[in-house]
Write a protein that holds these residues in place. Structure first.
Motif, PDB file in Angstrom:
ATOM      1  N   ALA A 272       0.839  -1.204   0.000  1.00 14.69           N
ATOM      2  CA  ALA A 272       0.000   0.000   0.000  1.00 14.69           C
ATOM      3  C   ALA A 272       0.873   1.252   0.000  1.00 14.69           C
ATOM      4  CB  ALA A 272      -0.919  -0.022   1.218  1.00 14.69           C
ATOM      5  N   VAL A 273       1.847   1.285   0.911  1.00 12.09           N
ATOM      6  CA  VAL A 273       2.696   2.479   1.007  1.00 12.09           C
ATOM      7  C   VAL A 273       3.453   2.705  -0.299  1.00 12.09           C
ATOM      8  CG1 VAL A 273       4.703   3.458   2.171  1.00 12.09           C
ATOM      9  CG2 VAL A 273       2.924   2.315   3.502  1.00 12.09           C
ATOM     10  N   SER A 274       3.956   1.615  -0.885  1.00  9.02           N
ATOM     11  CA  SER A 274       4.812   1.765  -2.052  1.00  9.02           C
ATOM     12  C   SER A 274       4.049   2.217  -3.283  1.00  9.02           C
ATOM     13  CB  SER A 274       5.512   0.445  -2.365  1.00  9.02           C
ATOM     14  OG  SER A 274       6.237   0.037  -1.247  1.00  9.02           O
ATOM     15  N   LEU A 275       2.771   1.863  -3.350  1.00  8.41           N
ATOM     16  CA  LEU A 275       2.005   2.324  -4.508  1.00  8.41           C
ATOM     17  C   LEU A 275       1.962   3.842  -4.512  1.00  8.41           C
ATOM     18  CD1 LEU A 275      -0.967  -0.125  -5.104  1.00  8.41           C
ATOM     19  CD2 LEU A 275       1.075   0.284  -6.484  1.00  8.41           C
ATOM     20  N   VAL A 276       1.835   4.438  -3.319  1.00 12.56           N
ATOM     21  CA  VAL A 276       1.804   5.902  -3.217  1.00 12.56           C
ATOM     22  C   VAL A 276       3.214   6.473  -3.344  1.00 12.56           C
ATOM     23  CG1 VAL A 276       1.160   7.837  -1.758  1.00 12.56           C
ATOM     24  CG2 VAL A 276      -0.226   5.753  -1.749  1.00 12.56           C
ATOM     25  N   LEU A 277       4.107   5.984  -2.456  1.00 13.59           N
ATOM     26  CA  LEU A 277       5.462   6.522  -2.424  1.00 13.59           C
ATOM     27  C   LEU A 277       6.191   6.253  -3.747  1.00 13.59           C
ATOM     28  CD1 LEU A 277       7.228   8.019  -0.446  1.00 13.59           C
ATOM     29  CD2 LEU A 277       8.094   5.831   0.392  1.00 13.59           C
ATOM     30  N   GLY A 278       6.025   5.051  -4.276  1.00  7.82           N
ATOM     31  CA  GLY A 278       6.670   4.691  -5.540  1.00  7.82           C
ATOM     32  C   GLY A 278       6.201   5.587  -6.674  1.00  7.82           C
ATOM     33  N   THR A 279       4.891   5.871  -6.708  1.00  7.71           N
ATOM     34  CA  THR A 279       4.358   6.753  -7.748  1.00  7.71           C
ATOM     35  C   THR A 279       4.954   8.152  -7.622  1.00  7.71           C
ATOM     36  OG1 THR A 279       2.311   5.513  -7.581  1.00  7.71           O
ATOM     37  CG2 THR A 279       2.239   7.563  -8.833  1.00  7.71           C
TER      38      THR A 279
ATOM     39  N   THR B 220      11.120  -2.237   4.653  1.00  7.82           N
ATOM     40  CA  THR B 220      10.635  -2.795   3.398  1.00  7.82           C
ATOM     41  C   THR B 220       9.874  -1.770   2.573  1.00  7.82           C
ATOM     42  OG1 THR B 220      10.499  -4.905   4.520  1.00  7.82           O
ATOM     43  CG2 THR B 220       9.394  -4.747   2.414  1.00  7.82           C
ATOM     44  N   CYS B 221       9.180  -0.840   3.268  1.00  8.38           N
ATOM     45  CA  CYS B 221       8.489   0.219   2.525  1.00  8.38           C
ATOM     46  C   CYS B 221       9.492   1.011   1.694  1.00  8.38           C
ATOM     47  CB  CYS B 221       7.763   1.167   3.484  1.00  8.38           C
ATOM     48  SG  CYS B 221       6.237   0.474   4.117  1.00  8.38           S
ATOM     49  N   CYS B 222      10.630   1.369   2.302  1.00  5.68           N
ATOM     50  CA  CYS B 222      11.644   2.131   1.580  1.00  5.68           C
ATOM     51  C   CYS B 222      12.181   1.303   0.415  1.00  5.68           C
ATOM     52  CB  CYS B 222      12.792   2.497   2.512  1.00  5.68           C
ATOM     53  SG  CYS B 222      12.301   3.656   3.777  1.00  5.68           S
ATOM     54  N   ASN B 223      12.518   0.052   0.711  1.00  2.00           N
ATOM     55  CA  ASN B 223      13.076  -0.826  -0.311  1.00  2.00           C
ATOM     56  C   ASN B 223      12.093  -1.009  -1.459  1.00  2.00           C
ATOM     57  OD1 ASN B 223      13.142  -3.689  -1.473  1.00  2.00           O
ATOM     58  ND2 ASN B 223      15.185  -3.500  -0.613  1.00  2.00           N
ATOM     59  N   PHE B 224      10.864  -1.349  -1.102  1.00  2.00           N
ATOM     60  CA  PHE B 224       9.902  -1.711  -2.130  1.00  2.00           C
ATOM     61  C   PHE B 224       9.480  -0.500  -2.958  1.00  2.00           C
ATOM     62  CE2 PHE B 224       5.805  -3.592  -3.584  1.00  2.00           C
ATOM     63  CZ  PHE B 224       6.382  -4.634  -4.271  1.00  2.00           C
TER      64      PHE B 224
ATOM     65  N   SER C 188       9.002   2.290  -7.939  1.00  2.00           N
ATOM     66  CA  SER C 188       9.179   3.529  -8.704  1.00  2.00           C
ATOM     67  C   SER C 188       9.940   3.243  -9.995  1.00  2.00           C
ATOM     68  CB  SER C 188       9.905   4.574  -7.862  1.00  2.00           C
ATOM     69  OG  SER C 188      11.288   4.328  -7.853  1.00  2.00           O
ATOM     70  N   GLU C 189      10.924   2.354  -9.929  1.00  2.00           N
ATOM     71  CA  GLU C 189      11.676   2.032 -11.138  1.00  2.00           C
ATOM     72  C   GLU C 189      10.812   1.274 -12.147  1.00  2.00           C
ATOM     73  OE1 GLU C 189      14.136   4.222 -11.243  1.00  2.00           O
ATOM     74  OE2 GLU C 189      15.320   2.674 -12.228  1.00  2.00           O
ATOM     75  N   ALA C 190       9.988   0.366 -11.645  1.00  2.00           N
ATOM     76  CA  ALA C 190       9.100  -0.382 -12.545  1.00  2.00           C
ATOM     77  C   ALA C 190       8.143   0.576 -13.240  1.00  2.00           C
ATOM     78  CB  ALA C 190       8.326  -1.441 -11.771  1.00  2.00           C
TER      79      ALA C 190
ATOM     80  N   LEU D 166       0.302   1.612 -15.995  1.00  2.00           N
ATOM     81  CA  LEU D 166      -0.004   0.499 -15.101  1.00  2.00           C
ATOM     82  C   LEU D 166      -0.056  -0.814 -15.878  1.00  2.00           C
ATOM     83  CD1 LEU D 166      -0.367   0.702 -12.119  1.00  2.00           C
ATOM     84  CD2 LEU D 166      -2.827   0.483 -12.429  1.00  2.00           C
ATOM     85  N   GLN D 167      -0.665  -0.745 -17.050  1.00  2.00           N
ATOM     86  CA  GLN D 167      -0.794  -1.967 -17.833  1.00  2.00           C
ATOM     87  C   GLN D 167       0.578  -2.515 -18.229  1.00  2.00           C
ATOM     88  OE1 GLN D 167      -2.615  -1.626 -21.648  1.00  2.00           O
ATOM     89  NE2 GLN D 167      -2.458  -3.826 -21.964  1.00  2.00           N
ATOM     90  N   ILE D 168       1.465  -1.605 -18.630  1.00  2.00           N
ATOM     91  CA  ILE D 168       2.798  -2.063 -19.035  1.00  2.00           C
ATOM     92  C   ILE D 168       3.582  -2.556 -17.820  1.00  2.00           C
ATOM     93  CG2 ILE D 168       4.976  -1.348 -20.082  1.00  2.00           C
ATOM     94  CD1 ILE D 168       3.369   0.728 -21.675  1.00  2.00           C
ATOM     95  N   ALA D 169       3.380  -1.879 -16.659  1.00  2.00           N
ATOM     96  CA  ALA D 169       4.180  -2.209 -15.476  1.00  2.00           C
ATOM     97  C   ALA D 169       3.702  -3.476 -14.786  1.00  2.00           C
ATOM     98  CB  ALA D 169       4.153  -1.040 -14.498  1.00  2.00           C
ATOM     99  N   LEU D 170       2.475  -3.893 -15.090  1.00  2.86           N
ATOM    100  CA  LEU D 170       1.856  -4.961 -14.300  1.00  2.86           C
ATOM    101  C   LEU D 170       2.676  -6.260 -14.209  1.00  2.86           C
ATOM    102  CD1 LEU D 170      -0.584  -4.678 -12.605  1.00  2.86           C
ATOM    103  CD2 LEU D 170      -1.929  -5.855 -14.318  1.00  2.86           C
ATOM    104  N   PRO D 171       3.204  -6.781 -15.313  1.00  2.26           N
ATOM    105  CA  PRO D 171       3.989  -8.015 -15.189  1.00  2.26           C
ATOM    106  C   PRO D 171       5.173  -7.851 -14.240  1.00  2.26           C
ATOM    107  CG  PRO D 171       3.550  -7.519 -17.487  1.00  2.26           C
ATOM    108  CD  PRO D 171       3.066  -6.344 -16.702  1.00  2.26           C
ATOM    109  N   ASN D 172       5.860  -6.691 -14.342  1.00  6.07           N
ATOM    110  CA  ASN D 172       6.973  -6.417 -13.438  1.00  6.07           C
ATOM    111  C   ASN D 172       6.515  -6.300 -12.005  1.00  6.07           C
ATOM    112  OD1 ASN D 172       9.485  -6.390 -14.488  1.00  6.07           O
ATOM    113  ND2 ASN D 172       9.231  -4.424 -15.505  1.00  6.07           N
ATOM    114  N   LEU D 173       5.405  -5.579 -11.807  1.00  4.61           N
ATOM    115  CA  LEU D 173       4.887  -5.401 -10.450  1.00  4.61           C
ATOM    116  C   LEU D 173       4.532  -6.750  -9.842  1.00  4.61           C
ATOM    117  CD1 LEU D 173       2.644  -2.205 -10.718  1.00  4.61           C
ATOM    118  CD2 LEU D 173       4.862  -2.460  -9.622  1.00  4.61           C
TER     119      LEU D 173
END
Lengths: 237, 231, 253
Positions: free
Chosen positions: B31-38, B102-106, B111-113, B149-156
C-alpha cells in the motif's frame, strides 16, 4: 548522531576482506544456476514427455518458496544426504568440517536456476524459426545451424535478463550469512562482536554493497549498450 | 530425518496463526509503495532539481544494497535517530521495523518499474490526449496512468511475489511471522526435525504465493481486455 | 536429363491435403515460375525440394541426386541442400552476422573455402548488386530491397545447381520491388536454373522459360509464358489471372 566513526573507518578493510567470498559465492552460484537452467531448458524445449511437466512443476514450486527457506533447507538437509552417501564411490563423509559455502551455492543454484530456465526457454524461442531454415538453405548441418546461428542469437537476447538476475543474486548472497558463510554481512557482524558497534558494522556493510552494486550495474549497462546494436538486429525484424 | 512427517503435520496448525503477520508485512509495504513509488517515479521523470537527486540517491541505495542489510540498518539505526528527538522506540515490535525498512526498499523498486513503464508508453498517446483538449490531469488520469499500469503490471507482479517471499527474512531481527514461528518451533525441538518444520513453512508460503499470483493474473486479465478484443 | 525432377509429391498438413501428387520437371538453365493463389501449395512445394518441409511421399531429384521423401536420411538431405540455394520471403539473413559474413558463412563453414577467398567472392557479388559499401552492416540496418539482394548474393555465392525463390518480393514495399526483380533478371541471364514462386506476372512473362499454375495442391496448367499467361486453357487459371489483373487496375485508379 552518536556513531563510532573511527571504528567505521577501521572496519572498512576488515569487511572488504570478505568481498572475494561474496563475489565467489555469486559467480559460483551463477555458473551452476546457468548450467541448471540450460539443462532444464533443453528438457523443456525438446518436449521430453513427463520430464518436461515434472520440471515445469518443480520450477513453480521452487519459485513459490522463499529463498531463505530453501537456503535453510539445504543447510539442514544436505548433511543428511552426505551422510547417506558416505562410502558411496569412495566418498568419505566428514561431519567435522561441512562446507557451508557449497551448501549455499547449491541453494542459490537451484533457486536462480529455476528463474533462469525461463530465460533460456524464452530466449531460444525468441530466435525466429526462419533463421534455422536459412542455415539449412546454405547447407549447414543441424548442429552447425544451432551453434553458429541460433544459440549466438539466443545468448545475445538473454543478456539483459541475465544481468538482472546477476544483480539480484549478488544481493541475495547476503542471506548466506545466516548459514555460517562468512561473506560481507556475516563478517561485518562478527567484526563488531567486541565493541557493540553493531550499527556501525552494518553501515559499513551497506556502503560496500552499494559501491559494488553500482560498479557492477554500470559495467553491465555498458555491456548491454554495446550489445544493443546487435540485439536490435536480432529482435526487431 | 525420514520419520518426521507427523512433525510436518503437527507444526502446520502452529504456523497458520502467523499468516496474518506475514500478510501484514506484505500488504503494508504494498500500500505504502504504490503511493510513495508513484511519487518518486513522478519526481524522477520530471525536471532535474534537488528533489530529483535526493530521490535518485534514495532509489540507488535501496536498490543497491541487500534487503537483509537494510532490515538490520533500520532495526539498529532507527532507535538512534529517534533518540536524537528524545523519543524512545526500543519497545516497538520488530515487525514494525521490518515494515518500515521494506516500505523504503519496495518503493524504490516500484518507482523504477513504473518509470520504465512510463517511458514505454507511446508518446503519441499523450499527444492524442492533448489534441482532444485534455487538461494535464485528465491526460494523466485517462491516458498515462492506465497505460503505464498496464505495461508495469507483469513487473509489479514479480516484485510483489518477491516481496511476499522476502517476509521470510524478517525473523533475523526477531519478527515473528510464519518463518519466525517456524524458527521458534525448531529451537523448541533442539534441532530435531528442522527440515519438516521448514517444509511446513514452505508449504504455507507456497499457498500464499499461489493466491497472490492468481490475484495478479486476474488484474492483468482485466487490464488487457481491450487488447484481446482487437484479436 | 532434367536438373530438378519431382515425382508424385504428396503432403498433408493439419488434416488437409496440401500437395496432391505433384510432378514437375525443370531442365538445366531453365527459369520456372510457379503461380497460384495463396494456399495453393506453391510455397510448400518449393520447401519440399530442399526438405525444409519434407513431403510425406514422392521423390525429389536435384542434379542427379534422388531422395525419397518418405524415407530420407539426413546425410542425403544435407547433400541435396548443398546443391540448392534459397531466397526467402522475409529475406532470412542471419541477423547476428554482417552482410559480408552472411555471404561467406556458407562458403567457409560448409564448403571449407579459405576466408580470404570467400570474402573475395562475396565482394565480387556485392559489387554486382551495388552493395559493396554495406559489407560491414548488419541486416537490420538495410532496407528490405537491400536485404533481399544480399539474400540473392548469399544463395549465388555457393554456386548451387538450382536457386529456389520463395516469394522474394512479396514482403517488400512497392517501390523496392523493382530493384530485386532487376537483380533476379540478371541472375537468370547467367544461365543458372531457377524456380521462382511469385505473384509478379510481368516477371514471369519476361523471364520465365516455363510457367506453372498451381491450385488446390495440384498443377493445373504448365507451359511457356505465352501459353499459360496469354492463352490459358483452364478456367481456374483464367480466373486467377483476371483477379490479379483487376488488382493492378485498382492500383492505377
Amino acid at each position: 548522531m552518536n556513531l563510532n566513526y573511527a571504528f567505521m573507518l577501521e572496519d572498512i578493510p576488515v569487511v572488504l576482506s570478505a568481498l572475494p567470498r561474496t563475489l565467489g559465492l555469486t559467480f559460483c552460484s551463477l555458473f551452476f544456476a546457468i548450467v541448471t537452467a540450460v539443462l532444464f531448458g533443453i528438457c523443456i524445449l525438446k518436449n521430453i514427455p513427463v520430464l518436461k511437466q515434472f520440471l515445469i512443476g518443480l520450477n513453480t514450486v521452487i519459485k513459490g518458496i522463499p529463498l531463505m527457506v530453501q537456503l535453510l533447507l539445504c543447510y539442514y538437509a544436505i548433511p543428511y544426504l552426505l551422510r547417506a552417501a558416505d562410502g558411496f564411490l569412495g566418498y568419505v563423509y566428514n561431519p567435522k568440517n561441512p562446507s557451508y559455502f557449497a551448501f549455499a551455492v547449491v541453494a542459490f543454484a537451484i533457486n536462480y536456476g529455476a528463474y533462469m530456465t525461463d530465460v533460456v526457454v524464452s530466449s531460444y524461442r525468441a530466435v525466429e524459426r526462419g533463421q534455422l531454415d536459412a542455415a539449412y538453405s546454405v547447407g549447414m548441418t543441424a548442429f552447425q545451424g544451432m551453434f553458429r546461428i541460433v544459440i549466438p542469437q539466443a545468448v545475445v537476447i538473454s543478456i539483459p535478463n541475465l544481468s538482472n538476475y546477476f544483480m539480484w543474486l549478488l544481493k541475495a548472497t547476503s542471506l548466506a550469512s545466516v548459514v555460517n558463510v562468512f561473506e560481507i554481512l556475516a563478517t561485518a557482524r562478527m567484526s563488531t562482536a567486541n565493541n557493540y558497534a553493531i550499527l556501525e558494522g552494518y553501515i559499513v556493510a551497506a556502503l560496500i554493497y552499494w559501491a559494488v552494486c553500482v560498479i557492477f550495474e554500470k559495467g553491465l549497462n555498458c555491456l548491454n549498450k554495446k550489445m544493443s546494436r546487435y540485439r536490435n538486429d536480432i529482435v526487431v525484424s | 530425518m525420514w520419520q518426521g512427517h507427523e512433525l510436518f503435520l503437527s507444526s502446520l496448525p502452529k504456523l497458520v496463526p502467523y499468516i496474518p503477520v506475514t500478510l501484514l508485512c506484505f500488504l503494508a509495504p504494498t500500500a505504502v509503495s504504490l503511493v510513495l513509488g508513484t511519487l518518486i517515479c513522478r519526481i524522477r521523470v520530471g525536471r532535474k532539481n534537488a528533489l530529483y537527486y535526493i530521490t535518485s540517491l534514495f532509489v540507488s541505495f535501496f536498490r543497491g544494497t541487500p534487503g537483509l542489510v537494510q532490515i538490520f540498518l533500520f532495526f539498529f539505526g532507527l532507535p538512534k535517530v529517534f533518540e536524537l528527538f528524545g523519543v524512545n522506540i526500543n519497545g516497538w515490535d520488530a515487525v514494525v521495523f521490518y515494515i518500515i525498512a521494506t516500505c523504503c526498499n519496495f518503493s524504490s523498486f516500484v518507482s523504477e518499474a513504473l518509470r520504465g513503464a512510463y517511458e514505454a508508453v507511446d508518446k503519441g498517446q499523450i499527444e492524442a490526449g492533448y489534441s482532444i483538449g485534455y487538461t494535464r490531469f485528465q491526460c494523466f488520469y485517462h491516458v498515462i496512468a492506465p497505460q503505464t499500469l498496464q505495461i508495469a503490471l507483469p513487473n509489479l507482479k514479480n516484485l510483489e511475489i518477491d516481496l511476499l517471499k522476502g517476509v521470510a527474512t524478517a525473523y533475523v531481527i526477531g519478527a515473528i511471522d510464519v518463518m519466525g514461528a517456524a524458527q521458534r518451533i525448531i529451537s523448541q525441538h533442539r534441532g530435531y526435525g528442522q527440515i519438516w518444520i521448514l517444509l511446513a513453512a514452505a508449504a504455507l508460503y507456497f499457498v500464499m504465493n499461489v493466491v497472490i499470483e492468481a490475484v495478479f493474473n486476474f488484474l492483468t486479465y482485466i487490464c488487457n481486455r481491450h487488447e484481446r478484443v482487437r484479436i | 536429363m532434367p536438373m530438378v525432377e519431382l515425382k508424385q509429391i504428396k503432403k498433408r498438413l493439419g488434416g488437409e491435403d496440401v500437395l496432391n501428387g505433384v510432378d514437375l520437371s525443370v531442365g538445366e538453365g531453365d527459369v520456372v515460375v510457379i503461380l497460384g493463389p495463396s494456399g495453393s501449395g506453391k510455397t510448400t512445394l518449393l520447401r519440399t525440394i530442399n526438405f525444409l518441409n519434407p513431403a510425406d511421399s514422392g521423390t525429389v531429384t536435384v542434379g542427379g541426386l534422388t531422395v525419397d521423401s518418405a524415407k530420407h536420411h539426413h546425410k542425403e538431405v544435407l547433400a541435396l541442400r548443398r546443391k540448392t540455394g534459397m531466397v526467402f520471403q522475409n529475406y532470412g539473413l542471419f541477423k547476428n552476422k554482417t552482410v559480408l559474413r552472411n555471404i561467406t558463412e556458407g562458403l567457409t563453414v560448409v564448403r571449407k573455402i579459405k576466408k580470404e577467398e570467400a570474402e573475395k567472392r562475396a565482394y565480387e557479388l556485392l559489387e554486382k548488386v551495388n552493395l559493396a559499401d554495406k559489407a560491414g552492416a548488419y541486416p537490420a540496418e538495410l532496407s528490405g530491397g537491400q536485404q533481399q539482394r544480399v539474400g540473392i548474393c548469399r544463395a549465388l555465392a555457393l554456386s548451387p545447381e538450382v536457386i529456389l525463390f520463395d516469394e522474394p518480393t512479396s514482403a517488400l514495399d512497392p517501390e523496392l520491388v523493382g530493384e530485386v526483380l532487376k537483380t533476379m533478371k540478371a541472375v537468370a541471364l547467367t544461365g543458372i536454373t531457377m524456380i521462382v514462386v511469385t505473384h509478379e506476372i510481368s516477371f514471369a512473362r519476361e523471364v520465365a522459360d516455363k510457367v506453372v499454375y498451381m491450385e488446390g495442391g495440384v498443377i493445373v496448367e504448365e507451359g511457356t509464358p505465352r501459353e499459360v499467361i496469354d492463352h490459358p486453357k483452364d478456367e481456374r487459371t483464367l480466373r486467377f489471372l483476371r483477379s490479379i489483373l483487376e488488382d493492378s487496375m485498382d492500383y492505377m485508379i
